[in-house]
Design a protein around this motif. Structure first.
Motif, PDB file in Angstrom:
ATOM      1  N   ARG A 261       0.978  -1.273   0.018  1.00 28.14           N
ATOM      2  CA  ARG A 261       0.009   0.020  -0.128  1.00 28.14           C
ATOM      3  C   ARG A 261       0.870   1.290  -0.053  1.00 28.14           C
ATOM      4  O   ARG A 261       0.576   2.086  -0.622  1.00 28.14           O
ATOM      5  CB  ARG A 261      -0.916   0.042   1.158  1.00 28.14           C
ATOM      6  CG  ARG A 261      -2.194  -0.865   1.127  1.00 28.14           C
ATOM      7  CD  ARG A 261      -3.110  -0.811   1.991  1.00 28.14           C
ATOM      8  NE  ARG A 261      -2.704  -0.736   3.456  1.00 28.14           N
ATOM      9  CZ  ARG A 261      -2.614  -1.765   4.283  1.00 28.14           C
ATOM     10  NH1 ARG A 261      -2.962  -2.949   3.948  1.00 28.14           N
ATOM     11  NH2 ARG A 261      -2.301  -1.668   5.412  1.00 28.14           N
ATOM     12  N   ILE A 349      -4.661  -4.898  -0.320  1.00 27.80           N
ATOM     13  CA  ILE A 349      -4.591  -3.549  -1.103  1.00 27.80           C
ATOM     14  C   ILE A 349      -6.024  -2.684  -0.574  1.00 27.80           C
ATOM     15  O   ILE A 349      -5.847  -1.684  -0.481  1.00 27.80           O
ATOM     16  CB  ILE A 349      -4.396  -3.766  -2.651  1.00 27.80           C
ATOM     17  CG1 ILE A 349      -3.041  -4.197  -3.013  1.00 27.80           C
ATOM     18  CG2 ILE A 349      -4.876  -2.330  -3.177  1.00 27.80           C
ATOM     19  CD1 ILE A 349      -1.979  -3.374  -2.636  1.00 27.80           C
ATOM     20  N   ILE A 570      -3.825  -7.203  -7.459  1.00 26.48           N
ATOM     21  CA  ILE A 570      -3.453  -5.729  -7.202  1.00 26.48           C
ATOM     22  C   ILE A 570      -4.113  -4.950  -7.660  1.00 26.48           C
ATOM     23  O   ILE A 570      -4.606  -3.753  -7.219  1.00 26.48           O
ATOM     24  CB  ILE A 570      -1.965  -5.596  -7.319  1.00 26.48           C
ATOM     25  CG1 ILE A 570      -1.050  -6.404  -6.307  1.00 26.48           C
ATOM     26  CG2 ILE A 570      -1.450  -4.132  -7.093  1.00 26.48           C
ATOM     27  CD1 ILE A 570       0.330  -6.561  -6.184  1.00 26.48           C
TER      28      ILE A 570
END
Length: 665
Positions: A261, A349, A570
């Motif tokens: 992140r 994420i 992702i």
């Protein structure tokens, strides 16, 4: 012993006689004799190109159960294509005016009568119906090789292909005209059973092209390389390499969710509540992990992340008794780490997003059924698919059937994200370069891969194309360190898939955005990219399946994974963040992505070759051998300024994706 063999032979013969008789009865019930070829529809594009005489390994076992799939044509394929383009194009007045599943099915799906006719024919012929989706686009069924050969007017043989034996017809399958006129394609072959997860565990180096040094080397590595928790944490001495450099960082221990992140600039967003809340990311894989929730929650607790709850994670999965084709599909244990990687990376994420996992009964038609469960009920607007075929070596009729499913997704405003593959240009497997399908389809967003370093402050230290080549480090007779080959070595151990399709013309959104010398009038993949290198990879935690029959699991372990299977979730998770923050459903993103690239090229992180070449030192815990892992060595696929066939348009950012959501370009 003799009696036992004779009984088995008699049993096989009886099965074959019964199957043949059943097929003949079924054909006669339609009023069409099996021998009357003039009254049959032949599907010449339903035979895989690898089913050749040179590869023929003989007749398939007559009593082996094989999955088949019949595709029905859309009622208005041109209209479905036009709709998919219109609702996905920012310059069209119909932009994001997607249809509901019921509306799409009502306008474009095959009729109920045609679907019923196909099902009735197959049932009467003695085949077992596995699934018919609400969209009625296909019918999945099972039968023995003897049955299928008789019913479809051909013979099924085993063929040597891609390192294993696959079953396929020796000639084009056919159907009586009464039912064949309602069908667009027939699959009674196993090309799609090569579908595999696009993930690579750190340390899976494959077969070595050089001999092991010695047992002593395994006990005492020539270079001790402790893993690094961030880029440059540990630096070791290696033989002189790029520009004479001898000091290199070591491989990654496995980045944590908070590190990812931070590197992608999402930390402040997560703290402010932009965490995917209110969004659903669907994940499709084969089979189902028996310990997924327990594993994710153990992993999350160890990393200070929120756990899964009944509201944040749901799954639609077959019962273990319904799992099929396990050996050819790499068993449930082969897909468990894939499911874990997908779920833990999406959750890492976008920790506030709801995750819906839909498991297939196998790696063939079962994946279609899983997709249709999502599309026919619009259970999500983001679908992450971390799997693919070996190249585009799938019959044309089957590919068109799959594209029709993708058109449904686009028409309903659902974005499909597919991993571009882990074997580079696939030339080593196919003998020629090819992108992997479904990522090569113009109706999905194909996600390529990067190698990425994250520094001790959580910033991106470097990013380049994912393509790993290893060169073993040894000691010479004088005790000096040396490489076994000139750098970077010849042992390719994984890289992003991509390249120019041999079957799909260039879509409008890629015109003037992809170099003409690369496209040559055809679709090129991938479209975007994210972290995929296992040596700069992501840490996952799971209790591995140790018995595929009972699905018994072992102790909890942490492992480091990569592959475009990591890159895809992702990107999908970042899409969830953007949809939450902009209150917008992006749908099929490619037309907007390429449109933004034209007017705001700096919106993408252009992933380029690094000078000098970036590399890390790695020592195998299994062999004790030490290597220099060189990045951006992806077979014939090369990173370059602008669009390239390793990373597509480049890396994506939250700011870029916000523009996508807003449709501004």
């Amino acid at each position: 012993m003799t009696t036992r063999i004779n009984r088995r032979a008699l049993h096989k013969r009886a099965v074959g006689i019964i199957a043949t008789a059943t097929a003949v009865v079924a054909l006669s019930m339609t009023g069409i004799g099996a021998a009357n070829a003039a009254d049959r529809v032949t599907f010449t594009d339903s035979v895989p190109k690898w089913a050749t005489a040179a590869n023929d390994a003989g007749a398939a076992p007559t009593d082996e159960t094989i999955e088949g799939e019949i595709y029905l044509p859309l009622r208005d394929p041109q209209g479905a294509t036009a709709l998919a383009k219109a609702v996905s194009s920012p310059i069209n007045l119909a932009f994001r005016k997607a249809l509901s599943p019921a509306q799409w099915i009502s306008r474009f799906s095959p009729t109920q009568a045609d679907s019923d006719a196909v099902v009735s024919f197959l049932t009467t012929a003695g085949l077992t119906i596995t699934a018919v989706p609400a969209s009625r686009q296909y019918v999945v069924f099972r039968g023995t090789a003897e049955q299928l050969g008789s019913i479809f007017g051909t013979s099924l043989h085993s063929f040597d292909y891609a390192g294993q034996q696959l079953i396929a017809p020796t000639s084009a399958p056919s159907l009586p005209s009464a039912v064949g006129s309602k069908v667009s394609g027939v699959s009674i072959e196993q090309s799609r059973m090569l579908t595999r997860p696009d993930s690579i565990r750190q340390g899976d180096l494959g077969a070595s092209s050089t001999p092991q040094i010695s047992r002593k080397a395994a006990a005492a590595p020539v270079v001790s390389t402790p893993c690094s928790h961030y880029s440059g944490e540990h630096v070791v001495t290696v033989p002189p390499s790029y520009n004479g450099q001898t000091q290199y960082g070591t491989y990654n221990c496995g980045y944590t969710p908070s590190q990812l992140r931070s590197a992608y600039g999402l930390s402040s967003l997560t703290k402010s509540g932009v965490n995917g809340s209110g969004q659903t990311v669907a994940i499709i894989d084969a089979y189902a992990s028996p310990s997924i929730v327990k594993d994710v929650n153990t992993y999350s607790a160890a990393n200070g992340e929120p756990g899964l709850t009944n509201s944040s994670y749901q799954q639609l999965v077959p019962k273990p008794s319904e799992f099929t084709d396990q050996a050819i599909c790499q068993y449930p244990s082969g897909w468990q780490s894939e499911q874990t990687l997908d779920v833990e990376s999406v959750h890492g994420i976008a920790p506030g997003a709801r995750i819906l996992y839909v498991g297939g009964t196998n790696c063939g038609g079962g994946l279609d059924v899983a997709m249709s469960k999502i599309l026919d009920n619009k259970l999500a607007t983001i679908v992450s698919n971390s799997y693919g075929n070996v190249g585009e070596a799938v019959p044309a009729d089957v590919i068109q059937g799959e594209v029709n499913i993708q058109l449904q997704a686009a028409g309903e405003g659902i974005g499909l994200y597919f991993s571009s593959g882990d074997n580079g240009d696939e030339a080593a497997n196919l003998g020629y370069p090819s992108p992997d399908f479904p990522a090569s389809s113009p109706w999905v967003t194909a996600v390529g891969g990067t190698s990425m370093g994250i520094d001790k402050n959580g910033k991106m230290a470097f990013e380049t194309g994912w393509g790993d080549t290893v060169d073993q480090i040894v000691k010479t007779s004088t005790g000096a360190l040396a490489y076994t080959e000139p750098l970077p070595g010849t042992r390719f151990v994984g890289g992003a898939g991509g390249g120019t399709s041999a079957i799909f013309p260039q879509p409008d959104y890629q015109k003037n955005a992809v170099p003409a010398s690369l496209a040559n009038g055809f679709r090129v993949s991938p479209d975007v990219a994210a972290l995929a290198d296992p040596y700069t990879g992501f840490q996952i935690g799971l209790r591995p399946i140790i018995d595929d029959t009972t699905l018994e699991t072992g102790d909890f372990v942490n492992e480091t994974y990569g592959g475009t299977s990591l890159a895809t979730p992702i990107v999908a998770a970042q899409i969830a963040l953007v949809q939450q923050s902009t209150h917008t459903s992006i749908g099929f993103a490619n037309p907007t992505l390429y449109g933004i690239k034209r007017v705001l090229p700096s919106s993408f992180r252009d992933v380029l070759p690094l000078n000098p070449t970036q590399a890390v030192a790695y020592t195998s815990a299994t062999s004790g051998n030490s290597y220099l892992v060189s990045f951006d060595q992806d077979t014939s696929l090369k990173t370059a300024k602008g669009y390239d066939s390793v990373t597509g348009l480049g890396g994506v950012s939250f700011g870029l994706l916000s523009l996508v959501a807003a449709g501004r370009h």
